[in-house]
Enzyme design. Structure first.
Site, PDB file in Angstrom:
ATOM      1  N   HIS A 165     105.490  46.255 146.507  1.00 20.16           N
ATOM      2  CA  HIS A 165     104.746  47.395 147.103  1.00 20.16           C
ATOM      3  C   HIS A 165     105.317  48.661 146.757  1.00 20.16           C
ATOM      4  O   HIS A 165     106.712  48.760 146.781  1.00 20.16           O
ATOM      5  CB  HIS A 165     104.162  47.129 148.527  1.00 20.16           C
ATOM      6  CG  HIS A 165     104.982  47.297 149.554  1.00 20.16           C
ATOM      7  ND1 HIS A 165     105.539  48.562 150.111  1.00 20.16           N
ATOM      8  CD2 HIS A 165     105.745  46.396 150.099  1.00 20.16           C
ATOM      9  CE1 HIS A 165     106.486  48.299 151.057  1.00 20.16           C
ATOM     10  NE2 HIS A 165     106.768  46.947 151.143  1.00 20.16           N
ATOM     11  N   CYS A 181     109.536  42.546 152.798  1.00 20.28           N
ATOM     12  CA  CYS A 181     108.964  43.050 151.560  1.00 20.28           C
ATOM     13  C   CYS A 181     109.747  43.617 150.568  1.00 20.28           C
ATOM     14  O   CYS A 181     110.894  44.238 150.763  1.00 20.28           O
ATOM     15  CB  CYS A 181     107.820  44.042 151.654  1.00 20.28           C
ATOM     16  SG  CYS A 181     106.372  42.906 152.578  1.00 20.28           S
TER      17      CYS A 181
END
Length: 205
Positions: A165, A181
């Site tokens: 992301h 992440c």
């Protein structure tokens, strides 16, 4: 004559380095981090001159047996590679999971979202109770931790909870700061989003 030739070569080398356009064996995209209007949001310019040069997006030689379209994440060196044809790849600088949140394995891109909603996992809310107000999701926007784009990683067991992301925190690139992440600069995740397809194989080393 030899000194004059050496001076010319030196000048050309210096000029190439200053221009930020290319390096030996690679093309570097240091000029692609300006302000961007995207889906009504105004992404600010990234002060890319403050980001170490190795983490600027660039096309590089990359030897792998994986097919084009595969995403390979090198957590140790903080690079993400998007595999291309002919032994080349687009390389992006990334931020990775901090100590205790590292992981590795194989997944695939199951979903892609522009300006996604962010919902903190319950475990994160337990660690940071102030995030409870986002239990039903944080609206998209410039302060949203998922940034301008997100690629959702699944394996045979379903949603892994991990994402590739964007992030407004450009200064976290090259560091281990996330909860697992893989984060990229917003201008980079937009570029990767446009290249990567749903179903793409993702290998985290």
């Amino acid at each position: 004559m030899r000194m004059k030739s050496f001076a010319i070569v030196a000048a050309l080398t210096l000029s190439a380095a200053i221009s930020g356009c290319s390096t030996i064996g690679s093309q570097i995209f240091s000029n692609d981090y300006g302000a961007v209007t995207d889906a009504g949001y105004q992404l600010p310019r990234i002060p890319i001159e403050k980001v170490p040069r190795q983490f600027h997006r660039q096309e590089v030689d990359y030897d792998t047996k994986e097919k084009p379209g595969t995403i390979i994440v090198d957590t140790q060196n903080k690079f993400l590679y998007f595999v291309e044809d002919d032994g080349r790849a687009i390389r992006y600088g990334i931020g990775v999971g901090r100590e205790g949140f590292e992981w590795h394995g194989t997944a695939h891109v199951a979903l892609k979202r522009e300006w996604p909603t962010w919902t903190p996992p319950r475990e994160m809310v337990k660690r940071q109770p102030e995030l409870a107000k986002f239990a039903n999701g944080m609206d998209p926007g410039l302060k949203n931790p998922l940034g301008a784009r997100a690629l959702y990683l699944f394996n045979k067991g379903g949603d892994m909870g991990y994402r590739l992301h964007g992030s407004p925190e450009w200064n976290s690139i090259g560091k281990a700061m996330s909860s697992g992440c893989i984060r990229l600069m917003n201008q980079d995740i937009i570029d990767l989003y446009d290249r990567a397809e749903v179903g793409a194989k993702v290998i985290v080393l």
